[in-house]
Design an enzyme around this catalytic site. Sequence first.
Site, mmCIF file in Angstrom:
data_model
loop_
_atom_site.group_PDB
_atom_site.id
_atom_site.type_symbol
_atom_site.label_atom_id
_atom_site.label_comp_id
_atom_site.label_asym_id
_atom_site.label_seq_id
_atom_site.Cartn_x
_atom_site.Cartn_y
_atom_site.Cartn_z
ATOM 1 N N ASP A 17 -4.937 -0.355 -12.299
ATOM 2 C CA ASP A 17 -5.117 -1.028 -13.401
ATOM 3 C C ASP A 17 -5.947 -2.440 -12.884
ATOM 4 O O ASP A 17 -5.892 -2.586 -11.790
ATOM 5 C CB ASP A 17 -4.218 -1.112 -14.445
ATOM 6 C CG ASP A 17 -3.166 -2.267 -14.239
ATOM 7 O OD1 ASP A 17 -3.027 -2.693 -13.018
ATOM 8 O OD2 ASP A 17 -2.194 -2.338 -15.019
ATOM 9 N N HIS A 18 -6.085 -3.400 -13.928
ATOM 10 C CA HIS A 18 -6.791 -4.458 -13.625
ATOM 11 C C HIS A 18 -5.901 -5.388 -13.031
ATOM 12 O O HIS A 18 -6.396 -6.218 -12.223
ATOM 13 C CB HIS A 18 -7.143 -4.982 -15.038
ATOM 14 C CG HIS A 18 -6.106 -5.162 -16.079
ATOM 15 N ND1 HIS A 18 -5.616 -4.093 -16.763
ATOM 16 C CD2 HIS A 18 -5.088 -6.216 -16.476
ATOM 17 C CE1 HIS A 18 -4.620 -4.261 -17.536
ATOM 18 N NE2 HIS A 18 -4.217 -5.623 -17.171
ATOM 19 N N CYS A 74 -0.509 -1.056 -9.942
ATOM 20 C CA CYS A 74 -0.670 -2.248 -11.014
ATOM 21 C C CYS A 74 -0.015 -3.634 -10.636
ATOM 22 O O CYS A 74 0.467 -3.913 -9.863
ATOM 23 C CB CYS A 74 -0.044 -1.407 -12.448
ATOM 24 S SG CYS A 74 1.717 -1.154 -12.225
ATOM 25 N N GLY A 75 0.378 -4.186 -11.948
ATOM 26 C CA GLY A 75 0.958 -5.475 -11.908
ATOM 27 C C GLY A 75 2.094 -5.426 -10.801
ATOM 28 O O GLY A 75 2.393 -6.406 -10.021
ATOM 29 N N THR A 76 3.129 -4.754 -11.561
ATOM 30 C CA THR A 76 4.505 -4.476 -10.841
ATOM 31 C C THR A 76 4.766 -3.250 -10.080
ATOM 32 O O THR A 76 5.698 -3.057 -9.488
ATOM 33 C CB THR A 76 5.646 -4.339 -12.043
ATOM 34 O OG1 THR A 76 5.126 -3.326 -12.991
ATOM 35 C CG2 THR A 76 5.507 -5.881 -12.849
ATOM 36 N N ILE A 78 5.670 -0.579 -11.737
ATOM 37 C CA ILE A 78 6.509 0.018 -12.671
ATOM 38 C C ILE A 78 5.650 0.998 -13.476
ATOM 39 O O ILE A 78 6.044 2.317 -13.491
ATOM 40 C CB ILE A 78 7.390 -0.931 -13.267
ATOM 41 C CG1 ILE A 78 8.221 -1.436 -12.632
ATOM 42 C CG2 ILE A 78 8.361 0.020 -14.444
ATOM 43 C CD1 ILE A 78 9.071 -2.673 -13.215
ATOM 44 N N GLY A 79 4.788 0.621 -14.273
ATOM 45 C CA GLY A 79 3.940 1.316 -15.151
ATOM 46 C C GLY A 79 3.365 2.653 -14.477
ATOM 47 O O GLY A 79 3.501 3.806 -14.936
ATOM 48 N N HIS A 107 13.219 11.374 2.734
ATOM 49 C CA HIS A 107 14.100 11.987 1.883
ATOM 50 C C HIS A 107 13.569 12.575 0.692
ATOM 51 O O HIS A 107 13.880 13.587 0.236
ATOM 52 C CB HIS A 107 14.978 11.115 1.505
ATOM 53 C CG HIS A 107 16.024 10.602 2.798
ATOM 54 N ND1 HIS A 107 17.168 9.783 2.341
ATOM 55 C CD2 HIS A 107 15.831 10.618 3.890
ATOM 56 C CE1 HIS A 107 17.633 9.564 3.882
ATOM 57 N NE2 HIS A 107 17.065 10.310 4.619
ATOM 58 N N HIS A 142 17.551 17.709 2.034
ATOM 59 C CA HIS A 142 16.791 17.275 0.910
ATOM 60 C C HIS A 142 15.765 18.214 0.070
ATOM 61 O O HIS A 142 15.487 18.174 -0.947
ATOM 62 C CB HIS A 142 15.666 16.311 1.378
ATOM 63 C CG HIS A 142 16.270 15.273 2.142
ATOM 64 N ND1 HIS A 142 17.067 14.026 1.484
ATOM 65 C CD2 HIS A 142 16.357 14.817 3.337
ATOM 66 C CE1 HIS A 142 17.780 13.564 2.139
ATOM 67 N NE2 HIS A 142 17.158 13.712 3.650
HETATM 68 C C1 RB5 Z 1 -0.827 -5.189 -16.863
HETATM 69 O O1 RB5 Z 1 -0.918 -6.358 -17.846
HETATM 70 C C2 RB5 Z 1 0.520 -4.638 -16.543
HETATM 71 O O2 RB5 Z 1 1.477 -4.361 -17.757
HETATM 72 C C3 RB5 Z 1 0.426 -3.601 -15.515
HETATM 73 O O3 RB5 Z 1 -0.297 -3.885 -14.532
HETATM 74 C C4 RB5 Z 1 1.982 -3.090 -14.841
HETATM 75 O O4 RB5 Z 1 2.418 -4.220 -14.346
HETATM 76 C C5 RB5 Z 1 2.673 -2.245 -15.647
HETATM 77 O O5 RB5 Z 1 3.827 -1.805 -15.318
#
Ligand code: RB5
Length: 157
Positions: A17-18, A74-76, A78-79, A107, A142
């Site tokens: 993503d951005h 992405c930023g984290t 996580i998404g 694993h 596994h």
């Molecule tokens: C975008 O603002 C941010 O939410 C995305 O990059 C990511 O970190 C989501 O998990």
Amino acid sequence: MVTNGMDNKTVIAFGADHGGAALKHRLAGALAEAGHEIQDFGTDGPTSVDYPDFAYAVCEAVALGRADFGVLVCGTGIGMSIAANRHPAIRCGLAHDVTTARLSRAHNNANVLALGARIVGEEVARDILHSFIATPYEGGRHDRRLAKLTPNLEPQP
Ligand code: RB5
């Protein structure tokens, strides 16, 4: 390994993503220089986009056998990892360190790596990605666990 008809190459599908576009660009460039075949599903700039769209494109490429691995940024991370793991053929590992990346392959036979561009710097991300690609799945005990995650899928090589 995906065969392109001429020679065998590791094919890696990238998506971001951005928040992850800049890191994706650098990582994909580094892998291309190292001789890997890259499929880039975008996004390529800072304009705000929705990470599930890019996760889905990369996961489909892996699930359909068009790419050996996927990398989602992405930023984290996580998404992207949440989105990728909703795909039944995908085992996505979110890694902020080399050990997690290695064990996600050894694993969990992870076929997609999620990275957080706001969490890791480029050099750490490169090391994580190298570890992910270079580590084979161990199989053995596994296999039974992976079969419980996706009972209708053929065992992965
Ligand atoms: C975008 O603002 C941010 O939410 C995305 O990059 C990511 O970190 C989501 O998990």
